[in-house]
Design an enzyme around this catalytic site. Structure first.
Site, PDB file in Angstrom:
ATOM      1  N   GLN A  29      11.416  -5.450 -31.417  1.00  0.00           N
ATOM      2  CA  GLN A  29      11.664  -6.835 -31.019  1.00  0.00           C
ATOM      3  C   GLN A  29      12.731  -7.415 -31.936  1.00  0.00           C
ATOM      4  O   GLN A  29      12.771  -7.097 -33.121  1.00  0.00           O
ATOM      5  CB  GLN A  29      10.365  -7.634 -31.131  1.00  0.00           C
ATOM      6  CG  GLN A  29      10.459  -9.088 -30.707  1.00  0.00           C
ATOM      7  CD  GLN A  29       9.076  -9.738 -30.658  1.00  0.00           C
ATOM      8  OE1 GLN A  29       8.138  -9.194 -30.084  1.00  0.00           O
ATOM      9  NE2 GLN A  29       8.952 -10.893 -31.290  1.00  0.00           N
ATOM     10  N   GLU A  65      28.799  -4.096 -40.486  1.00  0.00           N
ATOM     11  CA  GLU A  65      27.615  -3.493 -39.905  1.00  0.00           C
ATOM     12  C   GLU A  65      26.401  -4.279 -40.384  1.00  0.00           C
ATOM     13  O   GLU A  65      26.091  -4.293 -41.571  1.00  0.00           O
ATOM     14  CB  GLU A  65      27.484  -2.035 -40.328  1.00  0.00           C
ATOM     15  CG  GLU A  65      28.564  -1.119 -39.777  1.00  0.00           C
ATOM     16  CD  GLU A  65      28.381   0.318 -40.239  1.00  0.00           C
ATOM     17  OE1 GLU A  65      27.569   0.566 -41.161  1.00  0.00           O
ATOM     18  OE2 GLU A  65      29.058   1.197 -39.673  1.00  0.00           O
ATOM     19  N   TYR A 120      16.184 -11.620 -36.904  1.00  0.00           N
ATOM     20  CA  TYR A 120      15.459 -10.567 -37.599  1.00  0.00           C
ATOM     21  C   TYR A 120      14.926  -9.514 -36.634  1.00  0.00           C
ATOM     22  O   TYR A 120      14.462  -9.814 -35.541  1.00  0.00           O
ATOM     23  CB  TYR A 120      14.357 -11.111 -38.504  1.00  0.00           C
ATOM     24  CG  TYR A 120      13.482 -12.214 -37.983  1.00  0.00           C
ATOM     25  CD1 TYR A 120      12.155 -11.971 -37.647  1.00  0.00           C
ATOM     26  CD2 TYR A 120      13.969 -13.515 -37.880  1.00  0.00           C
ATOM     27  CE1 TYR A 120      11.338 -13.000 -37.208  1.00  0.00           C
ATOM     28  CE2 TYR A 120      13.160 -14.547 -37.444  1.00  0.00           C
ATOM     29  CZ  TYR A 120      11.843 -14.287 -37.095  1.00  0.00           C
ATOM     30  OH  TYR A 120      11.031 -15.311 -36.653  1.00  0.00           O
ATOM     31  N   ARG A 137       9.690 -22.248 -42.609  1.00  0.00           N
ATOM     32  CA  ARG A 137       8.996 -21.339 -41.690  1.00  0.00           C
ATOM     33  C   ARG A 137       8.286 -20.280 -42.532  1.00  0.00           C
ATOM     34  O   ARG A 137       8.915 -19.480 -43.186  1.00  0.00           O
ATOM     35  CB  ARG A 137       9.981 -20.694 -40.719  1.00  0.00           C
ATOM     36  CG  ARG A 137      10.665 -21.683 -39.758  1.00  0.00           C
ATOM     37  CD  ARG A 137      11.556 -20.950 -38.762  1.00  0.00           C
ATOM     38  NE  ARG A 137      12.281 -21.847 -37.886  1.00  0.00           N
ATOM     39  CZ  ARG A 137      11.864 -22.252 -36.686  1.00  0.00           C
ATOM     40  NH1 ARG A 137      10.694 -21.816 -36.230  1.00  0.00           N
ATOM     41  NH2 ARG A 137      12.594 -23.068 -35.950  1.00  0.00           N
ATOM     42  N   HIS A 183       4.458 -15.963 -43.553  1.00  0.00           N
ATOM     43  CA  HIS A 183       3.877 -15.186 -42.472  1.00  0.00           C
ATOM     44  C   HIS A 183       3.834 -13.703 -42.818  1.00  0.00           C
ATOM     45  O   HIS A 183       4.724 -13.181 -43.477  1.00  0.00           O
ATOM     46  CB  HIS A 183       4.695 -15.375 -41.192  1.00  0.00           C
ATOM     47  CG  HIS A 183       4.739 -16.780 -40.709  1.00  0.00           C
ATOM     48  ND1 HIS A 183       5.757 -17.258 -39.912  1.00  0.00           N
ATOM     49  CD2 HIS A 183       3.897 -17.831 -40.902  1.00  0.00           C
ATOM     50  CE1 HIS A 183       5.544 -18.540 -39.638  1.00  0.00           C
ATOM     51  NE2 HIS A 183       4.426 -18.906 -40.226  1.00  0.00           N
ATOM     52  N   ARG A 188      42.250 -11.811 -37.833  1.00  0.00           N
ATOM     53  CA  ARG A 188      41.441 -12.073 -36.647  1.00  0.00           C
ATOM     54  C   ARG A 188      40.062 -12.625 -36.996  1.00  0.00           C
ATOM     55  O   ARG A 188      39.412 -13.268 -36.165  1.00  0.00           O
ATOM     56  CB  ARG A 188      41.252 -10.778 -35.831  1.00  0.00           C
ATOM     57  CG  ARG A 188      42.539 -10.161 -35.320  1.00  0.00           C
ATOM     58  CD  ARG A 188      42.261  -8.779 -34.767  1.00  0.00           C
ATOM     59  NE  ARG A 188      41.725  -7.893 -35.827  1.00  0.00           N
ATOM     60  CZ  ARG A 188      41.234  -6.676 -35.585  1.00  0.00           C
ATOM     61  NH1 ARG A 188      41.187  -6.202 -34.335  1.00  0.00           N
ATOM     62  NH2 ARG A 188      40.795  -5.934 -36.590  1.00  0.00           N
ATOM     63  N   HIS A 190       6.524 -13.536 -45.963  1.00  0.00           N
ATOM     64  CA  HIS A 190       7.760 -14.226 -46.316  1.00  0.00           C
ATOM     65  C   HIS A 190       7.884 -15.514 -45.515  1.00  0.00           C
ATOM     66  O   HIS A 190       7.206 -15.743 -44.513  1.00  0.00           O
ATOM     67  CB  HIS A 190       8.990 -13.327 -46.088  1.00  0.00           C
ATOM     68  CG  HIS A 190       9.567 -13.410 -44.706  1.00  0.00           C
ATOM     69  ND1 HIS A 190      10.860 -13.851 -44.458  1.00  0.00           N
ATOM     70  CD2 HIS A 190       9.044 -13.116 -43.509  1.00  0.00           C
ATOM     71  CE1 HIS A 190      11.085 -13.816 -43.161  1.00  0.00           C
ATOM     72  NE2 HIS A 190      10.007 -13.365 -42.557  1.00  0.00           N
TER      73      HIS A 190
END
Length: 209
Positions: A47, A28, A131, A59, A62, A23, A118
């Site tokens: 969040q 997890e 995230y 990106r 930060h 399938r 990161h």
């Protein structure tokens, strides 16, 4: 689920067990008891962010000022290189980086404690990153470091036109950010981690909201 601490204190690589059959597959993505046991405290999820990036995008880098935002990062589609940098002044690994590959194939996740910076870049034509964040986004206290800082010499993908946000493009180098007093200290971060560990010891639901 296996959780291994990386070379920089406060960073962990999570390798889930993947179950496959005709399938598809099941795994997890996050397991609170396993996380709590390995890290020392639960992850408070305030969040959940999702971003889609195309090849050439960077990106980051930060981070947030304390009390900061811990992040649990995974790649749902495609593949990325995620690069964490220790920006905690006084840390034994200050200025060091660790690069890991997160992909829809390996299903690995990366946990970054508060105080670590990161950034990531796709290794495929497109990549979707999800995230979990321990606090909601706030413009106050945001820390941005130039991902192309020559002194950091980070291993970004090469041979393509780079796409950065306007803020990331003009972000200071790590040295400049330190001189401006923008960075957290290692001592303050360690105190914060000890505080979180203490909250986690209060009970199963002490740090979930």
């Amino acid at each position: 689920m296996e959780i291994h601490q990386l070379e920089v204190d406060g960073s962990f690589l999570i390798s889930p067990q993947i179950f496959t059959d005709d399938r598809g597959l099941f795994l997890e993505v996050f397991n609170q008891p396993a996380f709590h046991k390995a890290i020392g405290h639960p992850l408070s999820v305030a969040q959940v962010n999702c971003s889609l990036s195309r090849r050439g995008t960077i990106r980051g880098l930060h981070a947030t000022a304390l009390p900061g935002q811990a992040r649990y990062v995974t790649c749902a589609q495609g593949a990325i290189v995620d690069i964490l940098v220790d920006i905690r002044v006084g840390s034994p690994t200050y200025g060091k980086h660790v690069a890991v590959t997160l992909s829809a194939e390996n299903r690995h996740a990366l946990y970054l404690a508060e105080g670590l910076a990161h950034g990531f870049a796709p290794l495929t034509e497109h990549a979707t990153v999800v995230y979990l964040c321990s606090s909601t986004w706030s413009p106050e206290g945001q820390i941005q470091i130039d991902p192309l800082d020559e002194e950091l010499a980070l291993p970004w993908p090469r041979g393509q036109r780079l796409l950065l946000s306007d803020k990331d493009r003009v972000a200071p180098s790590l040295r400049e950010a330190a001189e401006r007093g923008m960075l957290p200290t290692y001592a303050d971060c360690k105190a914060r981690y000890a505080e979180l560990d203490g909250l986690g010891d209060l009970g199963e639901y002490a740090f979930t909201g």
